[in-house]
Design an enzyme around this catalytic site. Structure first.
Site, PDB file in Angstrom:
ATOM      1  N   ASP A 188     -45.268   5.954 -13.521  1.00  7.67           N
ATOM      2  CA  ASP A 188     -45.038   6.056 -12.098  1.00  7.67           C
ATOM      3  C   ASP A 188     -45.711   7.371 -11.659  1.00  7.67           C
ATOM      4  OD1 ASP A 188     -43.586   5.552  -9.587  1.00  7.67           O
ATOM      5  OD2 ASP A 188     -42.462   7.323 -10.160  1.00  7.67           O
ATOM      6  N   ASP A 194     -45.176   9.398  -8.152  1.00  5.69           N
ATOM      7  CA  ASP A 194     -44.313  10.346  -7.449  1.00  5.69           C
ATOM      8  C   ASP A 194     -43.015  10.550  -8.227  1.00  5.69           C
ATOM      9  OD1 ASP A 194     -46.147  10.509  -5.390  1.00  5.69           O
ATOM     10  OD2 ASP A 194     -45.242   8.867  -4.270  1.00  5.69           O
TER      11      ASP A 194
HETATM   12  P1  B16 Z   1     -46.896   5.401   0.360  1.00  8.89           P
HETATM   13  P2  B16 Z   1     -44.019   6.033  -6.775  1.00  8.89           P
HETATM   14  C1  B16 Z   1     -43.523   5.858  -4.140  1.00  8.89           C
HETATM   15  O1  B16 Z   1     -44.336   6.268  -5.194  1.00  8.89           O
HETATM   16  C2  B16 Z   1     -42.607   6.977  -3.628  1.00  8.89           C
HETATM   17  O2  B16 Z   1     -41.672   7.352  -4.614  1.00  8.89           O
HETATM   18  C3  B16 Z   1     -41.874   6.502  -2.414  1.00  8.89           C
HETATM   19  O3  B16 Z   1     -41.051   7.528  -1.911  1.00  8.89           O
HETATM   20  C4  B16 Z   1     -42.873   6.040  -1.350  1.00  8.89           C
HETATM   21  O4  B16 Z   1     -42.213   5.542  -0.203  1.00  8.89           O
HETATM   22  C5  B16 Z   1     -43.777   4.963  -1.950  1.00  8.89           C
HETATM   23  O5  B16 Z   1     -44.416   5.464  -3.102  1.00  8.89           O
HETATM   24  C6  B16 Z   1     -44.823   4.475  -0.982  1.00  8.89           C
HETATM   25  O6  B16 Z   1     -45.727   5.494  -0.732  1.00  8.89           O
HETATM   26  O7  B16 Z   1     -46.272   5.520   1.703  1.00  8.89           O
HETATM   27  O8  B16 Z   1     -47.791   6.561  -0.021  1.00  8.89           O
HETATM   28  O9  B16 Z   1     -47.583   4.062   0.152  1.00  8.89           O
HETATM   29  O10 B16 Z   1     -42.792   6.811  -7.095  1.00  8.89           O
HETATM   30  O11 B16 Z   1     -43.866   4.533  -6.982  1.00  8.89           O
HETATM   31  O12 B16 Z   1     -45.261   6.590  -7.433  1.00  8.89           O
HETATM   32 MG    MG Z   2     -41.405   7.633  -8.499  1.00  5.29          MG
END
Ligand code: B16
Ligand code: MG
Length: 220
Positions: free
Chosen positions: A8, A10
């Site tokens: 993953d 974030d």
């Molecule tokens: P975006 P991950 C996720 O990333 C985040 O944890 C989450 O908070 C966010 O809303 C989601 O990506 C979508 O992100 O708006 O940039 O498309 O943890 O799956 O790497």
């Molecule tokens: Mg994450």
């Protein structure tokens, strides 16, 4: 035998939670919506459109689909602008070391992120070379807790789920890994990712040595 790793982004490779928070907070302030860190915590690992729905539900707000899409795009503009200040210094402690180690040992490595901005984040970190496969919010339509993003990664690496270990910081992400029958490593507190096969408080403790020691019969 373990041949691949799926990460993953974030909360595992880098911490963008504060930037997501600031962007949602700015939008919420403009809309007169309540938004705080407790609500932000619920957005970990879930898609942008699911996130805005959580915030609206928290505020008993309802809007037409076109307006919701417009507001989510506005939040994204604020978030993407904030990524400009991200640098190769912004890996979570331990993440770059683990990725380097996996490269040295010849494992296949995939990204399995819900973010549609994952490539931009990897570029800011100068991290693209660590990944053989990049699965992001544009790669599949069903988001975590469905296993699709991790299945996309394993398929592109030419591996079966039981040949891969998924690293996740979100409850829904560990759920997704388990649903796809992957081995899982949770990063974060017991109450969030305690259902992973193995858990560390932070990436700094999640060394290849520790992972191999725990899953020793799977590394030969
Ligand atoms: P975006 P991950 C996720 O990333 C985040 O944890 C989450 O908070 C966010 O809303 C989601 O990506 C979508 O992100 O708006 O940039 O498309 O943890 O799956 O790497
Ligand atoms: Mg994450």
């Amino acid at each position: 035998m373990i041949k691949g790793f799926i990460f993953d982004l974030d909360g595992v490779i880098t911490d963008t939670a504060a930037s997501h928070y600031d962007a949602w907070k700015k939008l919420s302030d403009e809309m007169g919506w309540a938004f705080d860190h407790a609500v932000n915590d619920k957005l970990r690992g879930i898609s942008r459109m699911d996130s805005i729905q959580v915030i609206m539900d928290h505020n008993n707000a309802s809007l037409d689909e076109a307006t919701i899409i417009e507001l989510a795009a506005k939040k994204n503009e604020i978030y993407v602008a904030s990524l400009e200040t991200m640098t190769p210094e912004d890996y979570l402690p331990g993440a770059k070391e683990l990725l380097t180690h996996l490269r040295t040992e010849g494992f296949s490595v995939a990204l399995g992120s819900a973010s549609k901005n994952a490539i931009k984040v990897l570029q800011q970190l100068n991290a693209t070379a660590y990944f053989d496969v990049i699965g992001d919010g544009n790669s599949v339509s069903k988001s975590k807790p469905e296993p699709d993003i991790f299945l996309y990664g394993s398929e592109k690496m030419g591996l079966q789920p039981d040949e891969c270990i998924v690293f996740e910081d979100a409850e829904s992400g560990v759920d997704a890994a388990k649903a796809g029958r992957f081995y899982s490593v949770g990063i974060g507190p017991e109450e969030r990712v305690g259902h992973a096969d193995l858990r560390f408080d932070t990436m700094a403790e999640a060394t290849l040595f520790e992972v191999k020691a725990y899953f020793k019969e799977l590394f030969g």
